[in-house]
Design a protein around this motif. Structure first.
Motif, mmCIF file in Angstrom:
data_model
loop_
_atom_site.group_PDB
_atom_site.id
_atom_site.type_symbol
_atom_site.label_atom_id
_atom_site.label_comp_id
_atom_site.label_asym_id
_atom_site.label_seq_id
_atom_site.Cartn_x
_atom_site.Cartn_y
_atom_site.Cartn_z
ATOM 1 N N CYS A 90 -37.854 -26.341 20.372
ATOM 2 C CA CYS A 90 -36.990 -26.928 19.345
ATOM 3 C C CYS A 90 -35.516 -26.799 19.726
ATOM 4 O O CYS A 90 -35.142 -25.960 20.547
ATOM 5 C CB CYS A 90 -37.243 -26.277 17.987
ATOM 6 S SG CYS A 90 -36.690 -24.577 17.878
ATOM 7 N N ASN A 122 -37.812 -32.798 19.042
ATOM 8 C CA ASN A 122 -38.507 -33.317 17.861
ATOM 9 C C ASN A 122 -38.082 -32.587 16.602
ATOM 10 O O ASN A 122 -38.128 -33.137 15.512
ATOM 11 C CB ASN A 122 -40.025 -33.171 18.016
ATOM 12 C CG ASN A 122 -40.558 -34.087 19.087
ATOM 13 O OD1 ASN A 122 -40.064 -35.207 19.249
ATOM 14 N ND2 ASN A 122 -41.525 -33.607 19.851
ATOM 15 N N THR A 123 -37.747 -31.319 16.768
ATOM 16 C CA THR A 123 -37.389 -30.494 15.614
ATOM 17 C C THR A 123 -36.103 -29.726 15.881
ATOM 18 O O THR A 123 -35.899 -29.232 16.988
ATOM 19 C CB THR A 123 -38.514 -29.465 15.321
ATOM 20 O OG1 THR A 123 -39.749 -30.167 15.226
ATOM 21 C CG2 THR A 123 -38.259 -28.716 14.022
ATOM 22 N N ASP A 174 -29.714 -33.639 18.528
ATOM 23 C CA ASP A 174 -30.469 -34.897 18.519
ATOM 24 C C ASP A 174 -30.459 -35.529 19.906
ATOM 25 O O ASP A 174 -31.483 -36.020 20.388
ATOM 26 C CB ASP A 174 -29.816 -35.881 17.525
ATOM 27 C CG ASP A 174 -30.750 -36.219 16.373
ATOM 28 O OD1 ASP A 174 -31.918 -35.785 16.403
ATOM 29 O OD2 ASP A 174 -30.292 -36.899 15.437
ATOM 30 N N ALA A 187 -34.215 -35.954 14.490
ATOM 31 C CA ALA A 187 -35.229 -34.893 14.565
ATOM 32 C C ALA A 187 -35.555 -34.377 13.165
ATOM 33 O O ALA A 187 -34.760 -34.508 12.245
ATOM 34 C CB ALA A 187 -34.700 -33.752 15.424
ATOM 35 N N GLN A 188 -36.749 -33.800 13.019
ATOM 36 C CA GLN A 188 -37.094 -33.099 11.788
ATOM 37 C C GLN A 188 -36.252 -31.831 11.722
ATOM 38 O O GLN A 188 -35.888 -31.283 12.754
ATOM 39 C CB GLN A 188 -38.577 -32.707 11.792
ATOM 40 C CG GLN A 188 -39.521 -33.897 11.810
ATOM 41 C CD GLN A 188 -39.378 -34.760 10.565
ATOM 42 O OE1 GLN A 188 -39.341 -34.250 9.454
ATOM 43 N NE2 GLN A 188 -39.261 -36.073 10.750
#
Ligand code: TXA
Ligand code: MG
Length: 320
Positions: free
Chosen positions: A246, A290-291, A285, A233-234
């Motif tokens: 998130c 995604n973040t 993760d 992930a970012q």
């Protein structure tokens, strides 16, 4: 197949591990910092196998793990500063970079021909194993290149699924962050990678001010590369108000909760946070976010090392 070896009783596990090392193969070992992918530091083919398994893009120099100061002296030139640091902090999470002794039988893939060598004496099981092997073990963290360092045996097993590898189960790593790395050169000490042994602790022991790494273009420790300790992930830092989508890495009693939160330490304990950091990133993760947003971590003591790793995780992914 990946084979997990229990550490109790230790004798049968050591017998198998020593046979692997003698045969020039790699093994995964627990240390107080993170799990390492280890091989005989004097055997070039065995060392090449480490790079192959990790999928490292480059032959970065590797840390040589020794069982005591006497073994370290066979491979590195230890001046009085180095000896003081080793006596104070070994076995423990401190790596010293010192001039390599001439005609050392450590393979040059380990030192990348730099003329220096990274030495560390890990605690407990691994130290005992190295003592029985009688030679140093070169060992980077046991993750595949660019990934998060494994802090449990289960992390290592997942990383090498489908490969032949013996993994010694030493339980979760108590420190959870890679060792502090300092370079000792002509009376100076330079911090190359912050860790559990802080600059203050090193100054206190030696009476010498610790210089910090200055980025003049030359990478002394490739662990200093941007985007190194990266989850899938970012990563976004210093978020105090996470949205619902998130993953959230919290810290402290007042840290918010968004339903996908792992709090590194509800008690504001930086040592606990360090020990939890990598497994928390992995767990977030695995939620498929995604973040990953991260609560601010105090920039003091171990927090300096935690923030160093988090900044790398958040950096643009140029090296992966
Ligand atoms: O806690 C740790 O240090 C773990 C455990 C397994 O001991 N090991 C570890 O190794 O983090 P690795 O390879 O992931 O990171 C070692 C760092 C690299 O950045 C490498 O470039 C640097 O140490 N290094 C090793 N020898 C060096 C040398 N002679 N000169 C400069 N940097 C060196
Ligand atoms: Mg590493």
């Amino acid at each position: 197949m990946v084979q997990l070896l229990p550490s109790n009783p230790i004798a049968p596990a050591f017998e198998k591990l020593l046979a692997e090392l003698a045969g020039g193969r790699q093994i995964a070992i627990p240390t107080e910092t993170v799990y390492g992918l280890a091989a005989d530091a004097t055997n070039g083919l065995a060392i090449a196998g480490i790079f192959e398994r990790k999928g490292r893009p480059k032959f970065n120099p590797l840390i040589c793990h020794v069982s005591d100061i006497a073994m370290a002296k066979k491979y590195g030139e230890l001046d009085t500063i180095a000896i003081k640091l080793c006596e104070e902090f070994w076995p423990g999470p401190l790596t010293i970079i010192v001039p390599e002794v001439k005609n050392s039988d450590v393979h040059e893939l380990v030192t990348a021909g730099l003329g220096t060598i990274g030495l560390r004496c890990p605690d407990s099981l691994s130290r005992k194993l190295i003592g029985e092997f009688g030679k140093p073990l070169a060992a980077p963290s046991a993750n595949k290149s660019g990934g998060i360092s494994p802090t449990t045996a289960a992390h290592v097993v997942a990383e090498y699924e489908g490969e032949d590898l013996l993994v010694l189960d030493g339980g979760p790593c108590v420190v959870g962050l890679e060792s502090t790395i300092v370079a000792i050169d002509s009376g100076t000490i330079t911090m190359l990678r912050p860790g559990a042994i802080t600059a203050e602790m090193i100054s206190k022991t030696t009476g010498i001010e610790v210089l910090s790494y200055d980025a003049d273009g030359k990478i002394l420790a490739p662990g200093m590369m941007k985007s190194h300790y990266a989850p899938n992930a970012q990563v976004e830092l210093n978020v105090t108000n996470p949205n619902a989508d998130c993953g959230y890495l919290g810290f402290g009693a007042n840290s918010p909760e968004n339903g996908k939160t792992i709090n590194l330490s509800v008690e504001n304990n930086l040592a606990e946070a360090a020990a939890n950091l990598y497994s928390a990133l992995k767990s977030l993760d695995e939620m498929g976010v995604n973040t990953i947003c991260v609560h601010p971590i105090p920039q003091e003591g171990l927090g300096i090392a935690i923030n160093d790793r988090l900044m790398r995780a958040a950096a643009p992914r140029i090296n992966n």
